[in-house]
Design an enzyme around this catalytic site. Sequence first.
Site, PDB file in Angstrom:
ATOM      1  N   ASP A  12       0.808  -1.169   0.004  1.00 36.14           N
ATOM      2  CA  ASP A  12       0.069   0.058  -0.001  1.00 36.14           C
ATOM      3  C   ASP A  12       0.865   1.325  -0.104  1.00 36.14           C
ATOM      4  OD1 ASP A  12      -1.920  -2.061   0.356  1.00 36.14           O
ATOM      5  OD2 ASP A  12      -2.656  -1.241   2.017  1.00 36.14           O
ATOM      6  N   LYS A 110      -6.866  -5.380  -3.138  1.00 36.04           N
ATOM      7  CA  LYS A 110      -7.585  -5.918  -2.125  1.00 36.04           C
ATOM      8  C   LYS A 110      -8.412  -4.896  -1.670  1.00 36.04           C
ATOM      9  CE  LYS A 110      -3.753  -4.350   1.055  1.00 36.04           C
ATOM     10  NZ  LYS A 110      -4.296  -3.255   1.775  1.00 36.04           N
ATOM     11  N   CYS A 155      -2.043  -3.041   7.472  1.00 40.78           N
ATOM     12  CA  CYS A 155      -1.791  -3.913   6.458  1.00 40.78           C
ATOM     13  C   CYS A 155      -0.576  -4.669   6.261  1.00 40.78           C
ATOM     14  CB  CYS A 155      -2.094  -2.843   5.001  1.00 40.78           C
ATOM     15  SG  CYS A 155      -3.783  -2.643   5.054  1.00 40.78           S
TER      16      CYS A 155
END
Length: 212
Positions: A12, A110, A155
């Site tokens: 990310d 995701k 994450c």
Amino acid sequence: MMNQDAVLIVVDAQNGFMPGGGLPVARGDEVVPVINRIGKLFGNVVLTQDWHPAGHASFASSHKGKAPYEVIAMPYGPQVLWPDHCVQGTHDAALHKDLHLPHAQLIIRKGFHPQVDSYSAFMEADRSTTTGLAAYLQARGLRKAYICGLATDFCVAWTALDARTAGFEAVVIEDACRAIDLNGSLAAAWQQMQAAGVLRVQSDHVQPGQFH
Ligand code: VGL
Ligand code: ZN
């Protein structure tokens, strides 16, 4: 050749988690040069992108009377509500422009199911829907996951924990990550990762040549 079974998973590294983004992580942009440097050491690189439809169930704006960072009960368990972030196809969801990993081989998106969040690169928050990453890494013989990016305590941590659950070695490169740190979440994440056998290293200990 040693360590051809290693993969760098860059979590990310998107505008949405950088200063000025929808869900800004303090000093999140500082990871970009570090990731660019260590990226050169890896022959195998996988990226993730948080990739939500507008109106996603993890957004506080989707729940009347709720504010960001409140926790609600979802069918799969407690869910932190976030500011709107990383909506599919927006600038917020794009990778940081200075991220330079031209040799990255796969991008896992995701969080695209409207009613389910997905912090982990491996499993969605319902803990049963897979992203397909474990099967991909297994098929390619990649057994050692080095993990970096944003955010350490969400994450990155969930990715590292799921990597262990799926039977991979997992190493988190601490200075190539930045945290959200909500109500002690960073300390809790490191504790959980340590208990699960996740290794914690600094980027200058990721040695050139170690992975070729
Ligand atoms: C993340 C919260 C919501 C992360 C993604 O990348 O750590 N955190 N969506
Ligand atoms: Zn998200």
